[in-house]
Design a protein around this motif. Sequence first.
Motif, short mmCIF file in Angstrom:
data_model
loop_
_atom_site.label_atom_id
_atom_site.label_comp_id
_atom_site.label_asym_id
_atom_site.label_seq_id
_atom_site.Cartn_x
_atom_site.Cartn_y
_atom_site.Cartn_z
N LEU A 116 0.58 -1.33 0.11
CA LEU A 116 0.10 0.08 -0.25
C LEU A 116 1.33 1.11 -0.19
N LEU A 117 2.25 1.24 0.89
CA LEU A 117 2.71 2.42 0.93
C LEU A 117 3.75 2.37 -0.10
N VAL A 121 3.43 6.09 -3.02
CA VAL A 121 4.93 6.64 -3.61
C VAL A 121 4.65 6.29 -5.00
N VAL A 122 4.11 5.77 -5.75
CA VAL A 122 3.75 5.76 -7.66
C VAL A 122 2.92 6.18 -7.89
N ALA A 123 1.96 6.20 -7.03
CA ALA A 123 0.69 6.93 -7.60
C ALA A 123 0.96 8.74 -7.75
N GLY A 154 13.62 9.41 -28.06
CA GLY A 154 14.67 9.17 -28.48
C GLY A 154 15.41 8.83 -27.16
N GLY A 155 14.94 8.59 -26.14
CA GLY A 155 15.86 7.94 -24.70
C GLY A 155 15.68 9.21 -24.10
N GLU A 156 15.27 10.90 -24.91
CA GLU A 156 15.23 11.46 -23.36
C GLU A 156 14.76 11.37 -22.63
N ASP A 157 15.32 11.69 -21.09
CA ASP A 157 14.50 12.14 -20.04
C ASP A 157 13.41 12.99 -19.96
N VAL A 158 11.82 12.40 -19.68
CA VAL A 158 10.76 13.02 -19.82
C VAL A 158 10.06 13.53 -17.93
N TYR A 159 10.24 12.28 -17.49
CA TYR A 159 9.85 12.81 -15.99
C TYR A 159 10.78 11.17 -15.11
N ALA A 160 10.38 11.52 -13.83
CA ALA A 160 11.88 10.51 -13.26
C ALA A 160 10.90 9.42 -13.27
N GLY A 161 10.59 9.41 -13.06
CA GLY A 161 9.13 8.09 -13.24
C GLY A 161 9.80 6.91 -11.80
N LEU A 162 9.70 5.67 -12.67
CA LEU A 162 10.34 5.25 -11.26
C LEU A 162 11.82 5.40 -11.37
N THR A 163 12.34 5.53 -11.56
CA THR A 163 14.24 5.82 -11.76
C THR A 163 14.43 7.21 -11.09
N ASP A 164 12.91 7.30 -9.85
CA ASP A 164 13.17 8.32 -9.00
C ASP A 164 13.48 7.81 -7.65
N PRO A 165 14.84 8.75 -7.32
CA PRO A 165 15.14 8.24 -6.41
C PRO A 165 14.77 7.80 -4.70
N LEU A 166 12.92 8.12 -4.85
CA LEU A 166 12.53 8.05 -3.82
C LEU A 166 11.39 6.28 -4.11
N TYR A 167 11.45 5.98 -4.99
CA TYR A 167 11.27 4.13 -5.70
C TYR A 167 11.80 3.52 -4.93
N ALA A 168 13.77 3.67 -4.99
CA ALA A 168 14.38 2.81 -4.86
C ALA A 168 14.08 2.87 -2.75
N VAL A 169 13.89 3.96 -2.24
CA VAL A 169 13.87 4.01 -0.70
C VAL A 169 12.76 3.25 -0.55
N VAL A 170 11.53 3.11 -1.32
CA VAL A 170 9.97 2.76 -0.67
C VAL A 170 10.51 0.97 -0.65
#
Length: 226
Positions: A116-117, A121-123, A154-170
């Motif tokens: 649930l947590l 975080v994903v949302a 083209g592989g350019e970053d548009v937004y962080a998504g699951l690559t955001d450090p917060l996801y690794a933290v959770v």
Amino acid sequence: MIRRIATLPDGIIRQRTPKRGLTLETIVVLLCGLVGSAGFAYVMIEALNAVQTDNSMFQVQLAGRVLRPVVLTVVAWIVYSVGAHLIASSSGGRGPISRLMRGAAWAMIPIGIWNLLRSLVVAYLFFDVDIPAEPEGLTAAEQAASVFAGTGAGGEDVYAGLTDPLYAVVLLVGILFVVWSAHLLSIAVAESKSLEIDTARRAAAVPAGLFALYLLVTALGQAGIL
């Protein structure tokens, strides 16, 4: 206070272990997994509304990502039950695996809370992001991966998504919940196999340790360390 909350499911495990049937426990495990799917389902809905594609496999790939927390939770339940059963039996424990499976299902409650947590975080990470509408030149699998990774065609970053450090933290925080679930599993092992609690803890530590290792490796992978 924290100790009291953490040990609340102990009584349920002691009460349910000698019962028959796994219907209630199966429902508990599925619910623990489904709450983990909620966040990814939100991303799927946003992606389907944003991405202009007729490729049905794109939808299948997104659906697979949504169902992954459910599958992971069910697999964890099975690994907990089978692993603890084998180790406990080799340590002199007696009793059918069905009894242990009933107790192990309630050991999934901490995993459900963590799921649930993670959904929250994903949302949060995907709230109000601009998912590229036309990911041209990508396969269905690559399109789905780009949605969660936040990359364009083209592989350019548009937004962080699951690559955001917060996801690794959770994901790393999930290890703490696995420790809690290991405690509950040890209660299930002791009750179902008539073992001393110290022996039961050793039996529970192995499958729970494997789950914790999986989360650690996944978190390091998300952080780009592995």
